[in-house]
Design a protein around this motif. Sequence first.
Motif, PDB file in Angstrom:
ATOM      1  N   ASP A   1      39.559  40.294  -0.348  1.00  0.00           N
ATOM      2  CA  ASP A   1      40.281  40.707   0.858  1.00  0.00           C
ATOM      3  C   ASP A   1      39.324  40.981   2.008  1.00  0.00           C
ATOM      4  O   ASP A   1      39.612  40.665   3.161  1.00  0.00           O
ATOM      5  N   LEU A   2      38.159  41.574   1.703  1.00  0.00           N
ATOM      6  CA  LEU A   2      37.174  41.825   2.752  1.00  0.00           C
ATOM      7  C   LEU A   2      36.620  40.520   3.317  1.00  0.00           C
ATOM      8  O   LEU A   2      36.471  40.374   4.532  1.00  0.00           O
ATOM      9  N   VAL A   3      36.313  39.577   2.430  1.00  0.00           N
ATOM     10  CA  VAL A   3      35.797  38.287   2.885  1.00  0.00           C
ATOM     11  C   VAL A   3      36.838  37.583   3.755  1.00  0.00           C
ATOM     12  O   VAL A   3      36.509  36.957   4.756  1.00  0.00           O
ATOM     13  N   ASN A   4      38.106  37.717   3.385  1.00  0.00           N
ATOM     14  CA  ASN A   4      39.199  37.108   4.158  1.00  0.00           C
ATOM     15  C   ASN A   4      39.594  37.958   5.355  1.00  0.00           C
ATOM     16  O   ASN A   4      40.545  37.638   6.052  1.00  0.00           O
ATOM     17  N   MET A   5      38.893  39.058   5.568  1.00  0.00           N
ATOM     18  CA  MET A   5      39.106  39.988   6.678  1.00  0.00           C
ATOM     19  C   MET A   5      40.551  40.503   6.733  1.00  0.00           C
ATOM     20  O   MET A   5      41.162  40.553   7.796  1.00  0.00           O
ATOM     21  N   ASP A   6      41.040  40.916   5.569  1.00  0.00           N
ATOM     22  CA  ASP A   6      42.341  41.558   5.478  1.00  0.00           C
ATOM     23  C   ASP A   6      42.292  42.870   6.259  1.00  0.00           C
ATOM     24  O   ASP A   6      41.410  43.708   6.030  1.00  0.00           O
ATOM     25  N   VAL A   7      43.213  43.032   7.200  1.00  0.00           N
ATOM     26  CA  VAL A   7      43.183  44.186   8.105  1.00  0.00           C
ATOM     27  C   VAL A   7      43.230  45.509   7.344  1.00  0.00           C
ATOM     28  O   VAL A   7      42.457  46.431   7.628  1.00  0.00           O
ATOM     29  N   ALA A   8      44.120  45.630   6.355  1.00  0.00           N
ATOM     30  CA  ALA A   8      44.246  46.890   5.610  1.00  0.00           C
ATOM     31  C   ALA A   8      42.932  47.231   4.897  1.00  0.00           C
ATOM     32  O   ALA A   8      42.517  48.395   4.871  1.00  0.00           O
ATOM     33  N   SER A   9      42.271  46.234   4.348  1.00  0.00           N
ATOM     34  CA  SER A   9      41.002  46.466   3.644  1.00  0.00           C
ATOM     35  C   SER A   9      39.900  46.862   4.616  1.00  0.00           C
ATOM     36  O   SER A   9      39.096  47.752   4.335  1.00  0.00           O
ATOM     37  N   ILE A  10      39.868  46.205   5.770  1.00  0.00           N
ATOM     38  CA  ILE A  10      38.856  46.539   6.781  1.00  0.00           C
ATOM     39  C   ILE A  10      39.059  47.970   7.266  1.00  0.00           C
ATOM     40  O   ILE A  10      38.104  48.736   7.384  1.00  0.00           O
ATOM     41  N   ILE A  11      40.313  48.333   7.526  1.00  0.00           N
ATOM     42  CA  ILE A  11      40.615  49.690   7.997  1.00  0.00           C
ATOM     43  C   ILE A  11      40.258  50.732   6.935  1.00  0.00           C
ATOM     44  O   ILE A  11      39.876  51.850   7.257  1.00  0.00           O
ATOM     45  N   LYS A  12      40.333  50.345   5.681  1.00  0.00           N
ATOM     46  CA  LYS A  12      39.995  51.275   4.601  1.00  0.00           C
ATOM     47  C   LYS A  12      38.484  51.476   4.457  1.00  0.00           C
ATOM     48  O   LYS A  12      38.015  52.588   4.195  1.00  0.00           O
ATOM     49  N   VAL A  13      37.695  50.414   4.650  1.00  0.00           N
ATOM     50  CA  VAL A  13      36.251  50.514   4.423  1.00  0.00           C
ATOM     51  C   VAL A  13      35.481  50.977   5.664  1.00  0.00           C
ATOM     52  O   VAL A  13      34.446  51.650   5.535  1.00  0.00           O
ATOM     53  N   LEU A  14      35.928  50.654   6.865  1.00  0.00           N
ATOM     54  CA  LEU A  14      35.164  50.991   8.067  1.00  0.00           C
ATOM     55  C   LEU A  14      34.871  52.487   8.235  1.00  0.00           C
ATOM     56  O   LEU A  14      33.751  52.831   8.627  1.00  0.00           O
TER      57      LEU A  14
END
Length: 111
Positions: free
Chosen positions: A53-66
């Motif tokens: 999901d991070l590699v595919n730049m899934d918004v929810a995953s990005i918002i969770k890790v940032l």
Amino acid sequence: MKPEATEQPDVKPLADDNTVILDTPIRRGTTTIDSITLRKPNAGELRGISLADLVNMDVASIIKVLPRISSPTLTAVELSDMDPADLFMLGNKVSGFLLQKRLKTDASLVA
């Protein structure tokens, strides 16, 4: 004879590759955040997030890790309200962290 004085050009430090200058700064009270610096996460900071999901730049995953790797630390609410172009740039940095150094070098040769 005196040696002539020569003017030295202003030398600016190189920009940090992990810093993103925001198109739309974030307002936090009386503070304005106009750039975000990310650091490479360790494996523990990626818990609960799919690497695919991070590699595919899934918004929810990005918002969770940032919030775990940003300086200044951003909140999920701030990230949800962020300009999509800025979120894309931050997500691009995050997905780049997942590549091995060798693969980053190989990819730069192709580009």
